[in-house]
Every structure is written in C-alpha cells, then in structure tokens.
Design a protein around this motif. Structure first.
Motif, PDB file in Angstrom:
ATOM      1  N   LEU A 141      -9.494 -17.600 -17.333  1.00 21.73           N
ATOM      2  CA  LEU A 141      -9.865 -18.505 -16.249  1.00 21.73           C
ATOM      3  C   LEU A 141     -11.273 -19.058 -16.418  1.00 21.73           C
ATOM      4  O   LEU A 141     -11.605 -20.115 -15.871  1.00 21.73           O
ATOM      5  N   ASN A 142     -12.114 -18.343 -17.177  1.00 25.19           N
ATOM      6  CA  ASN A 142     -13.483 -18.791 -17.421  1.00 25.19           C
ATOM      7  C   ASN A 142     -13.592 -19.746 -18.603  1.00 25.19           C
ATOM      8  O   ASN A 142     -14.677 -20.251 -18.890  1.00 25.19           O
ATOM      9  N   LYS A 143     -12.488 -19.993 -19.289  1.00 23.87           N
ATOM     10  CA  LYS A 143     -12.503 -20.877 -20.453  1.00 23.87           C
ATOM     11  C   LYS A 143     -12.055 -22.278 -20.046  1.00 23.87           C
ATOM     12  O   LYS A 143     -10.984 -22.458 -19.473  1.00 23.87           O
ATOM     13  N   SER A 144     -12.869 -23.264 -20.368  1.00 29.15           N
ATOM     14  CA  SER A 144     -12.631 -24.628 -19.904  1.00 29.15           C
ATOM     15  C   SER A 144     -11.379 -25.266 -20.514  1.00 29.15           C
ATOM     16  O   SER A 144     -10.819 -26.211 -19.944  1.00 29.15           O
ATOM     17  N   ASP A 145     -10.933 -24.773 -21.672  1.00 32.25           N
ATOM     18  CA  ASP A 145      -9.769 -25.383 -22.316  1.00 32.25           C
ATOM     19  C   ASP A 145      -8.451 -24.716 -21.934  1.00 32.25           C
ATOM     20  O   ASP A 145      -7.401 -25.058 -22.464  1.00 32.25           O
ATOM     21  N   ILE A 146      -8.511 -23.759 -21.014  1.00 33.82           N
ATOM     22  CA  ILE A 146      -7.297 -23.103 -20.514  1.00 33.82           C
ATOM     23  C   ILE A 146      -7.065 -23.519 -19.060  1.00 33.82           C
ATOM     24  O   ILE A 146      -7.963 -23.412 -18.223  1.00 33.82           O
ATOM     25  N   THR A 147      -5.885 -24.000 -18.775  1.00 31.80           N
ATOM     26  CA  THR A 147      -5.578 -24.459 -17.423  1.00 31.80           C
ATOM     27  C   THR A 147      -5.054 -23.338 -16.547  1.00 31.80           C
ATOM     28  O   THR A 147      -5.587 -23.079 -15.470  1.00 31.80           O
ATOM     29  N   ILE A 148      -4.023 -22.652 -17.032  1.00 33.19           N
ATOM     30  CA  ILE A 148      -3.323 -21.688 -16.178  1.00 33.19           C
ATOM     31  C   ILE A 148      -2.780 -20.511 -16.980  1.00 33.19           C
ATOM     32  O   ILE A 148      -1.948 -20.700 -17.871  1.00 33.19           O
ATOM     33  N   PRO A 149      -3.202 -19.294 -16.683  1.00 34.21           N
ATOM     34  CA  PRO A 149      -2.497 -18.120 -17.203  1.00 34.21           C
ATOM     35  C   PRO A 149      -1.219 -17.898 -16.392  1.00 34.21           C
ATOM     36  O   PRO A 149      -1.206 -18.096 -15.175  1.00 34.21           O
ATOM     37  N   ILE A 150      -0.176 -17.490 -17.062  1.00 32.70           N
ATOM     38  CA  ILE A 150       1.090 -17.178 -16.393  1.00 32.70           C
ATOM     39  C   ILE A 150       1.190 -15.665 -16.248  1.00 32.70           C
ATOM     40  O   ILE A 150       1.197 -14.945 -17.247  1.00 32.70           O
ATOM     41  N   ILE A 151       1.244 -15.184 -15.030  1.00 32.02           N
ATOM     42  CA  ILE A 151       1.348 -13.753 -14.780  1.00 32.02           C
ATOM     43  C   ILE A 151       2.814 -13.403 -14.533  1.00 32.02           C
ATOM     44  O   ILE A 151       3.559 -14.184 -13.961  1.00 32.02           O
ATOM     45  N   GLY A 152       3.214 -12.208 -14.973  1.00 38.06           N
ATOM     46  CA  GLY A 152       4.613 -11.792 -14.828  1.00 38.06           C
ATOM     47  C   GLY A 152       4.737 -10.483 -14.094  1.00 38.06           C
ATOM     48  O   GLY A 152       5.168  -9.479 -14.688  1.00 38.06           O
ATOM     49  N   PRO A 153       4.384 -10.433 -12.824  1.00 37.50           N
ATOM     50  CA  PRO A 153       4.404  -9.164 -12.089  1.00 37.50           C
ATOM     51  C   PRO A 153       5.810  -8.610 -11.907  1.00 37.50           C
ATOM     52  O   PRO A 153       6.758  -9.358 -11.702  1.00 37.50           O
ATOM     53  N   ARG A 154       5.891  -7.280 -11.978  1.00 40.91           N
ATOM     54  CA  ARG A 154       7.151  -6.598 -11.690  1.00 40.91           C
ATOM     55  C   ARG A 154       7.199  -6.112 -10.246  1.00 40.91           C
ATOM     56  O   ARG A 154       8.253  -5.755  -9.747  1.00 40.91           O
ATOM     57  N   THR A 155       6.026  -6.067  -9.592  1.00 39.88           N
ATOM     58  CA  THR A 155       5.938  -5.604  -8.210  1.00 39.88           C
ATOM     59  C   THR A 155       4.996  -6.517  -7.430  1.00 39.88           C
ATOM     60  O   THR A 155       4.194  -7.261  -8.012  1.00 39.88           O
ATOM     61  N   VAL A 156       5.077  -6.441  -6.118  1.00 36.14           N
ATOM     62  CA  VAL A 156       4.167  -7.204  -5.260  1.00 36.14           C
ATOM     63  C   VAL A 156       2.734  -6.743  -5.487  1.00 36.14           C
ATOM     64  O   VAL A 156       1.800  -7.553  -5.497  1.00 36.14           O
ATOM     65  N   GLU A 157       2.543  -5.443  -5.705  1.00 33.79           N
ATOM     66  CA  GLU A 157       1.194  -4.894  -5.916  1.00 33.79           C
ATOM     67  C   GLU A 157       0.564  -5.488  -7.176  1.00 33.79           C
ATOM     68  O   GLU A 157      -0.631  -5.811  -7.189  1.00 33.79           O
ATOM     69  N   GLN A 158       1.340  -5.635  -8.238  1.00 29.70           N
ATOM     70  CA  GLN A 158       0.814  -6.235  -9.458  1.00 29.70           C
ATOM     71  C   GLN A 158       0.428  -7.692  -9.223  1.00 29.70           C
ATOM     72  O   GLN A 158      -0.575  -8.166  -9.754  1.00 29.70           O
ATOM     73  N   LEU A 159       1.214  -8.400  -8.443  1.00 34.63           N
ATOM     74  CA  LEU A 159       0.898  -9.783  -8.106  1.00 34.63           C
ATOM     75  C   LEU A 159      -0.418  -9.879  -7.355  1.00 34.63           C
ATOM     76  O   LEU A 159      -1.302 -10.674  -7.696  1.00 34.63           O
ATOM     77  N   GLU A 160      -0.566  -9.070  -6.343  1.00 29.92           N
ATOM     78  CA  GLU A 160      -1.782  -9.108  -5.529  1.00 29.92           C
ATOM     79  C   GLU A 160      -3.008  -8.728  -6.342  1.00 29.92           C
ATOM     80  O   GLU A 160      -4.092  -9.299  -6.159  1.00 29.92           O
ATOM     81  N   SER A 161      -2.855  -7.794  -7.257  1.00 29.89           N
ATOM     82  CA  SER A 161      -3.967  -7.390  -8.104  1.00 29.89           C
ATOM     83  C   SER A 161      -4.409  -8.522  -9.011  1.00 29.89           C
ATOM     84  O   SER A 161      -5.606  -8.755  -9.216  1.00 29.89           O
ATOM     85  N   ALA A 162      -3.450  -9.273  -9.556  1.00 27.04           N
ATOM     86  CA  ALA A 162      -3.769 -10.348 -10.496  1.00 27.04           C
ATOM     87  C   ALA A 162      -4.593 -11.449  -9.851  1.00 27.04           C
ATOM     88  O   ALA A 162      -5.464 -12.045 -10.495  1.00 27.04           O
ATOM     89  N   VAL A 163      -4.349 -11.726  -8.592  1.00 26.07           N
ATOM     90  CA  VAL A 163      -5.073 -12.800  -7.899  1.00 26.07           C
ATOM     91  C   VAL A 163      -6.570 -12.504  -7.829  1.00 26.07           C
ATOM     92  O   VAL A 163      -7.405 -13.416  -7.787  1.00 26.07           O
TER      93      VAL A 163
END
Length: 328
Positions: free
Chosen positions: A274-296
């Motif tokens: 996210l700190n690199k100007s040439d990257i737009t979007i990392p794609i996260i693949g959570p298996r649980t809601v907790e993993q999703l919330e952590s990634a944000v």
C-alpha cells in the motif's frame, strides 16, 4: 477505507480488494456470506473472483461464483454496492464446449464463459472481465472485438488481464489504440516482498500505460504471515520445509522487524504494498471475518523510509527497473 480510480477509468475502487478463492474449498457458504457483508461494512467495494474458483480441491469449478450469486440474491443493495471482477481462460469441464473447453483466450470462450459466469453470479453484468492468463497465440483483433461487443451490450464495463508479461501489455495497448478502444485497464499479478521480479518490467510498463496493478498472493501463500516458521499445518508448512537456510533467515529477520514495529507480519506485508506508488490494490483472501478485519488495519500503517529500506535489505529486489537494474 481509502479509494482510488481503477487505472485510466473514472470508476472508484477500494484500496483493498476482497479475494474469494477460499469460498467453497476452505470457507463455508455461511462464513463467506458473513465475510462479504462485513467487507461492505468496512468499505471494501471491490470483489475479485474467477470462473474456476471452487475447483482444485473444492466442490467444483464455478462454485465460488455461485456462492457470490446466492449472496447477491439476498438483495438489500448487495449487487449495487459491489464492483465485481471475474476471469476466464481455463477449461471448465464443460462437455458441450468439446475441444474449445481447454485453456486459452478466444471470442468463443469469452462469450460462452461470460454468459455462464453471469448465470452463476445471478447478475446481468460484471464491471471488470479479466483474461486469467496470457494466451501466447492471442488474436487481439478477435478478442478486443468481442470485448467491445459485450461492453456495448452492457455485460462488461472494462477489460483486464492477469498473469501477463510486460510485452503482452504493450501489445494489447498498441492493438487497442488502433481500434480507438480503451483497452486493458488493469493487470492482476503476483507480487510481494518475496517475489519482486515484476519491478524489472511489469510494474513500470503498467504505470506508463496508466493501468492499475492488482496484487494476488500478497502474503506469498502465507509465508509472510505471522508464525510462518512455526506452523505445522498444510501447504504452508511444506513450503517452509522447502526453504533454504537463507530463506529461513530472511523470514526470521522479518519477524523480528515486525515485532519491533508492534505489527503482525501479514499487516506489514500489506502495508508495504500500500506504500508503493506503483501498486493500486492488494487482493486479500480471508478465510474468516477476523482475518478480514485484521487486514484492513494495514491501511493505517505508515512505513517510514527507514523501515522501507530495512525491508529492501531483508528482501532485496532486482535493484529497480530494467535495464538500469542490471546494465548501465
């Protein structure tokens, strides 16, 4: 949540995309519904899938799209709130397609695969339709004519690619310019702290062409996640066993640095992207809601120049873009 435009389009997408590859093989329908609902609550509006997801050890190709379709069918604006991306290229075990069911890119596959995906997804369009891999025999006149036709019908909004080389992006741009067509607006690619070869050609080319770069496997299959060296489960442990002594030392130095920062390894890996100007979007693949919330949480991590330099020291890239990275 932060938002950005998808490549040279005016469409705004969240800085994190929800990857859905685990829906079916590793995540139940019930949990998948919870993850998607929570993603919208967190402001993630960009969902990525593919027609083959659900296979490879899961219920079968197409199952993940069916899960998303059943979630959309619940209504309450779910479909309207989502910028949806899916892909085609691989075979779908469809006997009706005969020899055309194999891997590849053609107008035939685009039309047939798109209609099948729309049916599974229970929608009449997808915002981004991506070629899942390069077909080295691709006929750009054929494929862009098919894209233009589907865009005119409103079934596709934008064209994208995945796992293309820099030269393929250049070929596509030249072909689209000849047609006065917008062309490819995004490239989805493997890139992370452990896999930095795209810095040579792919990233600078995409930037020059005004394309967004969507990153898959930002955690390198879990090797950049917490406790990677201590895990005893599944595929990740097999990959750890295959690491050289140098690779293990890298991950240990990385874990020590993250501990100093007071952040988890997975969050720092996402923050680095996210700190690199040439990257737009990392794609996260959570298996649980907790993993999703952590990634944000990664959106809130600012990595100083010193920390970025330390990460370069632990995971040295190719030295910049080509040809300067290896020639004068």
């Amino acid at each position: 949540m932060e938002y950005t435009k998808l490549g040279k389009t005016g469409m705004k997408v969240s800085r994190l995309a929800l990857g859905t590859m685990n829906f079916g093989p590793r995540t139940s329908d019930e949990v998948a519904f919870q993850i998607m609902d929570r993603a919208l609550e967190l402001g993630i509006n960009f969902f990525d899938t593919a027609n083959v997801y659900g296979g490879w050890g899961g219920p079968g190709h197409g199952y993940t799209e069916e899960v998303i379709g059943r979630w959309f069918a619940q209504g309450e604006g779910r479909r309207e709130k989502v910028v949806l991306a899916t892909k085609f290229y691989n075979g779908m075990d469809n006997e009706l397609d005969g020899p055309n069911d194999g891997a590849g890119v053609s107008a035939y596959k685009l039309y047939r695969n798109l209609e099948a995906s729309l049916k599974r997804l229970q929608t009449d369009h997808v915002e981004l339709y991506q070629m899942h891999h390069i077909d080295h025999s691709i006929n750009w006149k054929e494929i862009f004519a098919a894209y233009e036709n589907m865009i005119t019908q409103g079934k596709i909004y934008y064209a994208g690619s995945s796992n293309f080389g820099a030269r393929h992006l250049a070929y596509a741009e030249a072909a689209s310019d000849q047609r006065d067509f917008l062309g490819l607006v995004s490239e989805q690619h493997l890139y992370n702290l452990l896999e930095r070869l795209p810095e040579l050609e792919l990233l600078p080319t995409a930037k020059d062409l005004g394309m967004s770069v969507l990153v898959w496997s930002p955690l390198e299959g879990g090797l950049l996640a917490a406790n990677a060296l201590n895990t005893t489960s599944g595929r990740r442990s097999e990959r750890v066993e295959a690491l050289t002594q140098y690779g293990r030392q890298q991950l240990q130095r990385y874990a020590d640095l993250c501990a100093e920062l007071g952040e988890t390894e997975q969050d720092v890996a996402l923050a680095w992207l996210l700190n690199k100007s040439d990257i737009t979007i990392p794609i996260i693949g959570p298996r649980t809601v907790e993993q999703l919330e952590s990634a944000v949480h990664a959106l809130d991590i600012h990595l100083s120049i010193d920390v970025m330099n330390q990460l370069d020291d632990i995971f040295p890239g190719p030295g910049g873009s080509a040809p300067e990275a290896y020639a004068w």
